[in-house]
Structures are given as C-alpha cells and as structure tokens.
Design an enzyme around this catalytic site. Structure first.
Site, PDB file in Angstrom:
ATOM      1  N   GLY A 104       2.094   2.392  10.721  1.00  0.00           N
ATOM      2  CA  GLY A 104       3.043   3.491  10.574  1.00  0.00           C
ATOM      3  C   GLY A 104       3.712   3.903  11.873  1.00  0.00           C
ATOM      4  O   GLY A 104       4.345   4.947  11.949  1.00  0.00           O
ATOM      5  N   GLU A 142      -5.800  -4.810  10.496  1.00  0.00           N
ATOM      6  CA  GLU A 142      -4.760  -3.818  10.723  1.00  0.00           C
ATOM      7  C   GLU A 142      -5.064  -3.044  12.001  1.00  0.00           C
ATOM      8  O   GLU A 142      -5.869  -2.098  11.987  1.00  0.00           O
ATOM      9  CB  GLU A 142      -4.709  -2.826   9.559  1.00  0.00           C
ATOM     10  CG  GLU A 142      -4.329  -3.442   8.237  1.00  0.00           C
ATOM     11  CD  GLU A 142      -3.706  -2.398   7.315  1.00  0.00           C
ATOM     12  OE1 GLU A 142      -2.561  -2.610   6.894  1.00  0.00           O
ATOM     13  OE2 GLU A 142      -4.350  -1.374   7.039  1.00  0.00           O
ATOM     14  N   GLU A 169      -7.044   4.821   7.602  1.00  0.00           N
ATOM     15  CA  GLU A 169      -6.824   6.242   7.283  1.00  0.00           C
ATOM     16  C   GLU A 169      -8.038   6.828   6.558  1.00  0.00           C
ATOM     17  O   GLU A 169      -8.351   7.999   6.717  1.00  0.00           O
ATOM     18  CB  GLU A 169      -5.529   6.399   6.468  1.00  0.00           C
ATOM     19  CG  GLU A 169      -4.303   6.184   7.354  1.00  0.00           C
ATOM     20  CD  GLU A 169      -3.068   5.668   6.633  1.00  0.00           C
ATOM     21  OE1 GLU A 169      -3.006   5.722   5.397  1.00  0.00           O
ATOM     22  OE2 GLU A 169      -2.153   5.186   7.344  1.00  0.00           O
ATOM     23  N   HIS A 213      -9.570   1.285   4.578  1.00  0.00           N
ATOM     24  CA  HIS A 213      -8.328   1.453   5.335  1.00  0.00           C
ATOM     25  C   HIS A 213      -8.586   2.406   6.496  1.00  0.00           C
ATOM     26  O   HIS A 213      -9.380   3.341   6.380  1.00  0.00           O
ATOM     27  CB  HIS A 213      -7.236   2.016   4.408  1.00  0.00           C
ATOM     28  CG  HIS A 213      -5.890   2.008   5.057  1.00  0.00           C
ATOM     29  ND1 HIS A 213      -5.512   2.978   5.966  1.00  0.00           N
ATOM     30  CD2 HIS A 213      -4.844   1.152   4.964  1.00  0.00           C
ATOM     31  CE1 HIS A 213      -4.286   2.706   6.394  1.00  0.00           C
ATOM     32  NE2 HIS A 213      -3.859   1.600   5.798  1.00  0.00           N
ATOM     33  N   LYS A 251       0.224   4.252  -0.265  1.00  0.00           N
ATOM     34  CA  LYS A 251      -0.384   5.478   0.289  1.00  0.00           C
ATOM     35  C   LYS A 251      -0.110   6.646  -0.666  1.00  0.00           C
ATOM     36  O   LYS A 251       0.002   6.437  -1.874  1.00  0.00           O
ATOM     37  CB  LYS A 251       0.114   5.737   1.705  1.00  0.00           C
ATOM     38  CG  LYS A 251      -0.013   4.477   2.578  1.00  0.00           C
ATOM     39  CD  LYS A 251       0.088   4.726   4.036  1.00  0.00           C
ATOM     40  CE  LYS A 251      -0.080   3.393   4.764  1.00  0.00           C
ATOM     41  NZ  LYS A 251      -0.154   3.533   6.197  1.00  0.00           N
ATOM     42  N   SER A 273       3.057  -2.063  10.414  1.00  0.00           N
ATOM     43  CA  SER A 273       4.499  -2.122  10.669  1.00  0.00           C
ATOM     44  C   SER A 273       5.124  -3.485  10.354  1.00  0.00           C
ATOM     45  O   SER A 273       6.017  -3.948  11.061  1.00  0.00           O
ATOM     46  CB  SER A 273       4.815  -1.696  12.110  1.00  0.00           C
ATOM     47  OG  SER A 273       4.409  -0.352  12.322  1.00  0.00           O
ATOM     48  N   ASN A 324       0.880  -1.168   0.000  1.00  0.00           N
ATOM     49  CA  ASN A 324       0.000   0.000   0.000  1.00  0.00           C
ATOM     50  C   ASN A 324       0.920   1.222   0.000  1.00  0.00           C
ATOM     51  O   ASN A 324       1.481   1.575   1.025  1.00  0.00           O
ATOM     52  CB  ASN A 324      -0.884  -0.039   1.259  1.00  0.00           C
ATOM     53  CG  ASN A 324      -1.657   1.247   1.453  1.00  0.00           C
ATOM     54  OD1 ASN A 324      -1.751   2.079   0.546  1.00  0.00           O
ATOM     55  ND2 ASN A 324      -2.232   1.411   2.644  1.00  0.00           N
ATOM     56  N   GLY A 346       2.627  -1.113   4.334  1.00  0.00           N
ATOM     57  CA  GLY A 346       2.684   0.304   3.992  1.00  0.00           C
ATOM     58  C   GLY A 346       4.118   0.737   3.729  1.00  0.00           C
ATOM     59  O   GLY A 346       4.681   0.481   2.653  1.00  0.00           O
ATOM     60  N   GLY A 347       4.721   1.387   4.712  1.00  0.00           N
ATOM     61  CA  GLY A 347       6.050   1.985   4.545  1.00  0.00           C
ATOM     62  C   GLY A 347       7.073   1.064   3.888  1.00  0.00           C
ATOM     63  O   GLY A 347       7.815   1.481   2.988  1.00  0.00           O
TER      64      GLY A 347
HETATM   65  P1  PGA Z   1       2.599   0.337   7.684  1.00  0.00           P
HETATM   66  O1  PGA Z   1       1.153   0.558   7.039  1.00  0.00           O
HETATM   67  O2  PGA Z   1       3.133  -0.965   7.142  1.00  0.00           O
HETATM   68  O3  PGA Z   1       3.405   1.519   7.236  1.00  0.00           O
HETATM   69  O4  PGA Z   1       2.414   0.281   9.164  1.00  0.00           O
HETATM   70  C1  PGA Z   1       0.271  -0.511   6.831  1.00  0.00           C
HETATM   71  C2  PGA Z   1      -0.975  -0.006   6.169  1.00  0.00           C
HETATM   72  O5  PGA Z   1      -1.377   1.139   6.433  1.00  0.00           O
HETATM   73  O6  PGA Z   1      -1.599  -0.703   5.360  1.00  0.00           O
END
Ligand code: PGA
Length: 257
Positions: A173, A167, A97, A95, A11, A212, A9, A233-234
């Site tokens: 994050g 999640e 967010e 998600h 983002k 994470s 992802n 994500g990251g």
């Molecule tokens: P993250 O994000 O791996 O950066 O924690 C996961 C996500 O938001 O899907």
C-alpha cells in the site's frame, strides 16, 4: 509445473453495486486465461454476492481471514467450514495487516492455515519483513522464522496444499514495490528453506509476490524464475488494472515456460 496465480485482496473495501460491476467485468475478461488461476478474496459479507457473480466463470474466490477453531463460542469469528459453504477455494492467512493490527503470531497463522486445509481449501500464507528488519539485514531470518512456523505446525506433506505469498511490509500500500531482483532473492531463499525439508515441496510450492503490484510492474516481477504470480491489494479494486495483472501472470513464463 508450478501453478501460477493472481489473487486480488480487496481488504475492507467495496459496496454491493461497486462489487457487482467489478466482478462482472473481471469474470468476462478472464475467460481466456491459459495457465493462471485468477482469485478474488472479498470481505465476508460479500461472499454470497461473489459466489453468485462468479459461479461458472474462470475466476475463483475466497476470504481474507478465518478462525483457527472449527466452531464454538467465539463471537465475531468465521470458521473455515462456513467459508466452504460459500464456495471459497482460497483463504488468505497471516496477512501483515492481521499480524500488525490484530496480534496474529506465527503459530496462530499456522493454525489458521491448518483449519483452511482441513476444510478442503487452500491457504495463502503471507510472510514478509518490515522496513526496519530489511534495513537491519534480517529479512531472510524473519521470513525463515515465519516459514518454519508453518512447516513445524503442518509438516511438509500437508503444506503441499498451500500457497505462499512474500509481501514485504514496506511495499504494501505504499507504492514502493520490491525490485524484481529483491523479490526473486527472497523467493529463492524461501524455496531453499522448503527444499531443505522436502525437495518436492521446494519445487512445487507456488510463491506469490505482493506489495504495490500494478499493471505497470507486474510483468517484470512475474518473469522472475521463483515468482509464480501476485497478491494484489489496491490494484485489484480497479478492473482494468487487475485484468492486466492477471494477464501478465498468464503471459510471463516464470520458471516453467
Ligand atoms: P497492495 O497490497 O497491492 O495495495 O500493496 C498488497 C496486499 O496487501 O496484499
């Protein structure tokens, strides 16, 4: 056997030159995957670039959001049919967010999942509790409510075309990952809820863990019996990290060996 997936992802990150390097490196490294589908979910404007870079590779692509409406006067929105035209196979919906910053509620998320399925793609439906919900002991209640909304709107038969992602909001994050045991406990409870409505849905629904995930912790998370891969994500923006995570999903056995 349940499908295993590793989904990046991105983002709201990327640029044309950075994306090209990342996509080319990931596509070249994923040729040897045996049982895991590797997916990148990119910002809308990069779908054409992603389609061109990944066509014919083992890496699938998708989007991070979609309108619940098929067409109409909805300024700024993007329909599932449009995503389909760019070769998307997966669309992340709900998600945290989106729920937190864009006011998406359980029913909107379910309608978006329905729009994705109707257009012939696979929704990745995200659920998860906040830190205060975990600390007040209502994790399973919150996740149960989110899952029930999808089940009520879609029905168990249609939901068989979806992927779920657990999640925990406090792990996204933050660098603070759920332990493999914490993830497994929630995944097992989700599977139990699905099985209550429909045994084969409980058995077959892929449930990904997100929050994470990194190369360093992916294998232990993905080895849990009810964890079928990850939503990343990251770490999906760093080619070598993402490649290692996809390989970890492919090499760990989860439930089915
Ligand atoms: P993250 O994000 O791996 O950066 O924690 C996961 C996500 O938001 O899907």
């Amino acid at each position: 056997m349940r499908q295993r997936l590793a989904v990046g992802n991105w983002k709201m990150f990327g640029s044309l030159p950075e994306n090209q390097a990342l996509l080319d490196t990931v596509a070249a490294a994923m040729a040897g995957l045996r049982k895991t589908i590797c997916v990148v979910c990119v910002p809308f404007p990069y779908l054409a670039q992603t389609q061109a870079a990944l066509a014919g590779s083992k890496v699938a692509w998708g989007a991070q959001n979609v309108s619940q409406h098929p067409k109409g006067a909805f300024t700024g929105e993007v329909s599932a049919g449009m995503l389909r035209e760019f070769g998307c196979r997966y669309v992340i919906v709900g998600h945290s967010e989106r729920r937190q910053w864009f006011g998406e509620d359980d029913r909107t998320v379910a309608l978006k999942a329905k729009a994705v399925l109707t257009a012939g793609m696979v929704p990745i439906i995200c659920v998860g509790e906040t830190l205060s919900e975990r600390e007040s002991g209502v994790t399973e209640k919150v996740v149960g409510r989110q899952i029930a909304a999808a089940l009520d709107e879609l029905g168990s038969e249609i939901l068989k075309g979806a992927v779920l992602a657990y999640e925990p909001v406090w792990a996204i994050g933050t660098g603070r990952t759920a332990s493999p045991e914490q993830a497994q406990a929630v995944h097992a409870s989700i599977r139990g809820l699905l099985a209550k409505r429909d045994g084969s849905l409980g058995d077959l629904a892929p449930i990904l863990y997100g929050g994470s995930v990194k190369a360093a912790n992916a294998a232990e998370l993905f080895a849990m019996p009810d964890v079928d891969g990850g939503l990343i994500g990251g770490a999906s923006l760093v080619a070598q990290e993402f490649i290692s995570i996809c390989r970890a999903a492919d090499q760990t056995s989860g439930r089915d060996g």
